[in-house]
Design a protein around this motif. Structure first.
Motif, PDB file in Angstrom:
ATOM      1  N   VAL A  82      38.397  39.887  42.171  1.00  0.00           N
ATOM      2  CA  VAL A  82      36.989  39.614  42.473  1.00  0.00           C
ATOM      3  C   VAL A  82      36.140  40.822  42.097  1.00  0.00           C
ATOM      4  O   VAL A  82      35.067  40.687  41.495  1.00  0.00           O
ATOM      5  CB  VAL A  82      36.814  39.248  43.960  1.00  0.00           C
ATOM      6  CG1 VAL A  82      35.335  39.219  44.332  1.00  0.00           C
ATOM      7  CG2 VAL A  82      37.449  37.901  44.258  1.00  0.00           C
ATOM      8  N   THR A  83      36.608  42.017  42.432  1.00  0.00           N
ATOM      9  CA  THR A  83      35.873  43.232  42.075  1.00  0.00           C
ATOM     10  C   THR A  83      35.769  43.375  40.559  1.00  0.00           C
ATOM     11  O   THR A  83      34.710  43.733  40.025  1.00  0.00           O
ATOM     12  CB  THR A  83      36.549  44.472  42.673  1.00  0.00           C
ATOM     13  OG1 THR A  83      36.608  44.336  44.092  1.00  0.00           O
ATOM     14  CG2 THR A  83      35.786  45.730  42.319  1.00  0.00           C
ATOM     15  N   GLN A  84      36.839  43.096  39.880  1.00  0.00           N
ATOM     16  CA  GLN A  84      36.852  43.185  38.414  1.00  0.00           C
ATOM     17  C   GLN A  84      35.791  42.257  37.812  1.00  0.00           C
ATOM     18  O   GLN A  84      35.019  42.656  36.928  1.00  0.00           O
ATOM     19  CB  GLN A  84      38.242  42.822  37.893  1.00  0.00           C
ATOM     20  CG  GLN A  84      38.421  43.003  36.396  1.00  0.00           C
ATOM     21  CD  GLN A  84      39.829  42.621  35.954  1.00  0.00           C
ATOM     22  OE1 GLN A  84      40.296  41.511  36.240  1.00  0.00           O
ATOM     23  NE2 GLN A  84      40.513  43.546  35.293  1.00  0.00           N
ATOM     24  N   ALA A  85      35.726  41.022  38.302  1.00  0.00           N
ATOM     25  CA  ALA A  85      34.733  40.067  37.799  1.00  0.00           C
ATOM     26  C   ALA A  85      33.316  40.497  38.164  1.00  0.00           C
ATOM     27  O   ALA A  85      32.382  40.363  37.360  1.00  0.00           O
ATOM     28  CB  ALA A  85      35.033  38.679  38.363  1.00  0.00           C
ATOM     29  N   ALA A  86      33.153  41.017  39.370  1.00  0.00           N
ATOM     30  CA  ALA A  86      31.831  41.468  39.817  1.00  0.00           C
ATOM     31  C   ALA A  86      31.334  42.624  38.971  1.00  0.00           C
ATOM     32  O   ALA A  86      30.169  42.660  38.555  1.00  0.00           O
ATOM     33  CB  ALA A  86      31.888  41.871  41.284  1.00  0.00           C
ATOM     34  N   VAL A  87      32.215  43.572  38.709  1.00  0.00           N
ATOM     35  CA  VAL A  87      31.830  44.758  37.939  1.00  0.00           C
ATOM     36  C   VAL A  87      31.412  44.367  36.523  1.00  0.00           C
ATOM     37  O   VAL A  87      30.469  44.944  35.952  1.00  0.00           O
ATOM     38  CB  VAL A  87      32.984  45.780  37.927  1.00  0.00           C
ATOM     39  CG1 VAL A  87      32.740  46.867  36.889  1.00  0.00           C
ATOM     40  CG2 VAL A  87      33.144  46.379  39.318  1.00  0.00           C
ATOM     41  N   ALA A  88      32.068  43.378  35.943  1.00  0.00           N
ATOM     42  CA  ALA A  88      31.699  42.928  34.598  1.00  0.00           C
ATOM     43  C   ALA A  88      30.254  42.425  34.582  1.00  0.00           C
ATOM     44  O   ALA A  88      29.497  42.722  33.653  1.00  0.00           O
ATOM     45  CB  ALA A  88      32.648  41.827  34.142  1.00  0.00           C
ATOM     46  N   VAL A  89      29.864  41.680  35.615  1.00  0.00           N
ATOM     47  CA  VAL A  89      28.488  41.189  35.708  1.00  0.00           C
ATOM     48  C   VAL A  89      27.520  42.344  35.967  1.00  0.00           C
ATOM     49  O   VAL A  89      26.457  42.445  35.353  1.00  0.00           O
ATOM     50  CB  VAL A  89      28.362  40.124  36.819  1.00  0.00           C
ATOM     51  CG1 VAL A  89      26.903  39.698  36.990  1.00  0.00           C
ATOM     52  CG2 VAL A  89      29.229  38.917  36.496  1.00  0.00           C
ATOM     53  N   MET A  90      27.879  43.224  36.888  1.00  0.00           N
ATOM     54  CA  MET A  90      26.998  44.343  37.222  1.00  0.00           C
ATOM     55  C   MET A  90      26.751  45.247  36.018  1.00  0.00           C
ATOM     56  O   MET A  90      25.645  45.764  35.828  1.00  0.00           O
ATOM     57  CB  MET A  90      27.596  45.144  38.380  1.00  0.00           C
ATOM     58  CG  MET A  90      27.575  44.395  39.710  1.00  0.00           C
ATOM     59  SD  MET A  90      28.421  45.328  41.014  1.00  0.00           S
ATOM     60  CE  MET A  90      28.283  44.185  42.397  1.00  0.00           C
ATOM     61  N   LYS A  91      27.770  45.450  35.199  1.00  0.00           N
ATOM     62  CA  LYS A  91      27.589  46.278  34.006  1.00  0.00           C
ATOM     63  C   LYS A  91      26.683  45.584  32.994  1.00  0.00           C
ATOM     64  O   LYS A  91      25.935  46.244  32.264  1.00  0.00           O
ATOM     65  CB  LYS A  91      28.950  46.615  33.391  1.00  0.00           C
ATOM     66  CG  LYS A  91      29.735  47.656  34.186  1.00  0.00           C
ATOM     67  CD  LYS A  91      31.012  48.060  33.466  1.00  0.00           C
ATOM     68  CE  LYS A  91      31.735  49.189  34.209  1.00  0.00           C
ATOM     69  NZ  LYS A  91      32.960  49.625  33.505  1.00  0.00           N
ATOM     70  N   LYS A  92      26.736  44.278  32.921  1.00  0.00           N
ATOM     71  CA  LYS A  92      25.805  43.553  32.051  1.00  0.00           C
ATOM     72  C   LYS A  92      24.363  43.782  32.494  1.00  0.00           C
ATOM     73  O   LYS A  92      23.465  43.947  31.683  1.00  0.00           O
ATOM     74  CB  LYS A  92      26.111  42.049  32.078  1.00  0.00           C
ATOM     75  CG  LYS A  92      27.284  41.609  31.238  1.00  0.00           C
ATOM     76  CD  LYS A  92      27.368  40.087  31.237  1.00  0.00           C
ATOM     77  CE  LYS A  92      28.449  39.564  30.316  1.00  0.00           C
ATOM     78  NZ  LYS A  92      28.463  38.078  30.248  1.00  0.00           N
ATOM     79  N   GLN A  93      24.162  43.779  33.812  1.00  0.00           N
ATOM     80  CA  GLN A  93      22.808  43.951  34.348  1.00  0.00           C
ATOM     81  C   GLN A  93      22.336  45.388  34.203  1.00  0.00           C
ATOM     82  O   GLN A  93      21.157  45.649  33.990  1.00  0.00           O
ATOM     83  CB  GLN A  93      22.783  43.557  35.839  1.00  0.00           C
ATOM     84  CG  GLN A  93      23.073  42.106  36.070  1.00  0.00           C
ATOM     85  CD  GLN A  93      23.285  41.779  37.543  1.00  0.00           C
ATOM     86  OE1 GLN A  93      23.096  40.673  37.950  1.00  0.00           O
ATOM     87  NE2 GLN A  93      23.696  42.744  38.352  1.00  0.00           N
TER      88      GLN A  93
END
Length: 701
Positions: free
Chosen positions: A556-567
């Motif tokens: 879940v953290t891995q997926a979240a970080v991918a989105v946060m880095k996009k933002q």
């Protein structure tokens, strides 16, 4: 009565119940009109009635006008949303009116005309209704009427279509002077049934609430019929298709991939919430040959561009472009956003007055991706959604105007004078200040009950939007219904999520991107517990604990970080761990060691992600019994056995062993999570916050 293009919703039985109460009938009529978005937009339009009522000071009957107050919405209007003014006092303001250059000073004088001291503040439309002599008046922004009003030949078309029974007043900013012009139009054209306002909307009326309602529907129906008869008559709608859309799945995939990137650009000044739509009307426009000509022109109706900005940003991307390389995508989009901000700044600088309010956020509100759909970004979900609805209305207007003539938008200076009107600025300043989590998007795993739901509720109360999720569909549905009732439909969405399944994790974050634009706060809360002796512990038990608690937190953290880095606007990860990560005890090898792994994984992630402004912190609860799944599956029995007590004695046992002698509740954990993300601890990462009532054995240091 039968209508094709509008909804006839009048119920004679319901109206009969309200007979004799003109104000109640006004509210009833207003709600019916506001229920049909083809008639008016959310928050747009205005309705009124005039009735004879006793003056509270003299007891003599006086004429009182009841009108929708400032900032209200017709569809949800109640009596508390009406303003009530003495009609004679309102008319007497003509005697002191000093001309259009002093127009704004009249608004303050409306307060001297108030009849009902509990009524809503009068809106700028008050004189438009007050100066017309009719008992019931509707002022709406129907797409079909505005299409004619915004057409190059709108005045001529209106005259011919209605045989002179609908008057015409050229575009002018709403206010006292426009009210005088409406009255002059009526005086010059006795017997008309309504007035078209150039580029703006429609006024219609009647002697009763019902007559006004039917008159309004009939005029709009006639406008819509005329447009329908002309679509594609002389040329294809919007010049025909230039490109084809992706299929629905393809559109959703592209939208979910790009939304966080767009949100990051749009959040350069403050966190924005997004909305996405691939409505057929939107696709028809953004895929057309006329997009490049019409989109920069902007909208015509003031209600439209106040919510959508002067014009949209059109992305120069192909619908099927590969969006997987975030760095390359940002490099490609950055110049377009810089150009938009420069355009908006130049528009402000060219049109501003010495007393104009300071320039507002220069980022676009509406972003069009040909072949995919429309994105809108604003301070909250409702505002973003409504902005998309308004731009869809603007598309309808452009479509109609182009079918019968040629679309015209407001001149930039006129648009600016509405957008930066001092009265509009005053309205913005009166709005409630943002809450601590306004503009934030939160995903709390296992949020359909117990600690997870408490955290999600706290975040929603503080202004965040939340993605509720659970592996139990029935439990999730119940939580969704509860949130809708408490916070409204724009505060949450739902996603079925088992944190051990990578595909469901991916889908949950895609839901977050499509519904809100991305994610800012992720709380790894989903969990379970198994209490067994080392002899009784099975390999299956061990794998389940590590899959849910450790691997689930990691994925879940891995997926979240991918989105946060996009933002690229930072973010927060909070891991709900346990005092058992630090305290050794019997019958706890699997659960305790998994919790220890969760805690150290939190530290490792904090060390790695600090450079991206992503903060990772842990909350260590203990013995949160209320509404928690942790006590299912034999855990309570196992812990009671370990301590040599009964299950019933556990709550008191846990409380008594703490330094504060307190029972720990889900709300206590929610408050701790809010403390970490609410703004006061923005420079803290890698921390552990104990919420256990005080256990010396669980002290980190």
């Amino acid at each position: 009565m039968k209508f094709k293009h509008v909804s006839y919703l009048w119920d004679d039985a319901k109206a009969a119940e309200l007979a004799g109460d003109e104000v109640a009938l006004l509210i009833y009529r207003s709600n019916l009109l506001g229920a049909d978005l083809r008639l008016t937009n959310y928050g747009g339009g205005n309705t009124s009635c005039k009735v004879m009522s006793p003056d509270p000071l003299t007891g003599k009957d006086v004429e009182v006008m009841w009108i929708k107050g400032s900032g209200g919405d017709l569809g949800t209007l109640k009596k508390s949303g009406l303003a009530a003014l003495y009609e004679d006092k309102l008319l007497s303001l003509k005697n002191i009116y000093r001309g259009i250059e002093h127009e704004d000073e009249m608004v303050g004088l409306f307060n001297h005309c108030i009849y009902d001291l509990d009524s809503k503040a009068p809106s700028i439309d008050t004189p438009l209704h007050g100066f017309l002599p009719f008992k019931h008046i509707d002022h709406l922004h129907p797409d079909a009427a505005i299409a004619i009003a915004a057409a190059k030949d709108g005045k001529r078309i209106t005259q011919e279509l209605f045989g002179g029974k609908i008057g015409w007043v050229e575009w002018q900013r709403p206010g006292f002077d426009l009210g005088l012009k409406l009255k002059q139009c009526l005086d010059d054209n006795p017997g008309i049934r309504g007035i078209m306002l150039g580029s703006h909307g429609l006024f219609t009326w009647g002697d009763t609430a019902y007559e006004s309602y039917v008159n309004t529907l009939e005029v709009i129906e006639k406008c819509a019929e005329y447009l329908e008869a002309n679509y594609g008559k002389t040329r294809p709608v919007f010049g025909g298709h230039k490109i084809q859309s992706l299929d629905e799945a393809g559109r959703k995939n592209q939208a979910a991939a790009i939304a966080p990137v767009l949100r990051g650009f749009c959040s350069s000044q403050r966190h924005m919430i997004g909305h996405f739509t691939d409505d057929a009307r939107v696709l028809e426009f953004i895929n057309s040959n006329d997009l490049d000509r019409l989109a920069p022109m902007g909208t015509s109706c003031p209600d439209h561009f106040l919510r959508t900005k002067i014009s949209p940003l059109v992305l120069e991307l192909k619908a099927d472009d590969d969006l997987s390389d975030t760095k390359a995508l940002k490099e490609k989009l950055a110049p377009a956003f810089e150009a938009y901000r420069k355009m908006y700044t130049e528009y402000y600088d060219k049109c501003k007055h010495p007393n104009s309010p300071a320039i507002r956020d220069t980022n676009p509100v509406i972003i069009l991706y040909p072949g995919v759909g429309l994105f809108s970004f604003s301070k909250d979900k409702q505002t973003a959604r409504v902005a998309a609805e308004f731009y869809t209305n603007a598309i309808n207007v452009m479509k109609g105007a182009e079918a019968i003539s040629e679309y015209t938008s407001l001149p930039r200076q006129e648009a600016f004078d509405i957008e930066y009107w001092l009265l509009e600025e005053a309205k913005l300043q009166r709005m409630p200040k943002p809450k601590a989590l306004s503009g934030r998007i939160a995903l709390v795993t296992g949020s359909a009950g117990g600690i997870g739901k408490a955290i999600s509720k706290k975040f929603a109360e503080e202004g965040a939007v939340v993605i509720l999720n659970d592996m139990n569909a029935e439990r999730l549905q119940g939580a969704g219904e509860e949130f809708k009732s408490k916070f409204g439909k724009d505060a949450y969405t739902t996603a079925l999520l088992d944190v051990t399944r990578a595909e469901q994790i991916k889908q949950a974050f895609e839901t977050a991107a499509l519904e809100f634009g991305g994610v800012d706060i992720v709380v790894n809360n989903a969990g379970l517990s198994i209490s067994k002796s080392i002899a009784d512990h099975t390999e299956k038990d061990w794998d389940l604990l590590y899959d849910v608690l450790v691997k689930g937190q990691f994925m879940v953290t891995q997926a979240a970080v991918a989105v946060m880095k996009k933002q690229d606007i930072g973010g927060d990860v909070i891991n709900i761990v346990s005092k058992n990560a630090l305290v050794s005890g019997p019958n706890n090898a699997g659960y305790g060691s998994a919790k220890a792994a969760q805690l150290h994984l939190s530290r490792l992630n904090a060390a790695e992600l600090g450079g991206d402004k992503i903060r990772v912190n842990a909350v260590n609860p203990d013995a949160v019994i209320s509404d928690s799944n942790i006590w299912a599956g034999g855990w309570a029995e196992g812990r009671a056995k370990a301590y040599g007590i009964t299950v019933e004695e556990l709550p008191a046992y846990y409380a008594k062993r703490t330094l504060l002698n307190e029972v720990i509740l889900p709300d206590d954990i929610a408050n701790a999570c809010f403390a970490l993300v609410g703004g006061l601890l923005n420079k803290s990462t890698g921390n552990v916050l104990n919420v256990d009532g005080g256990l010396a054995t669980a002290f980190v240091r």
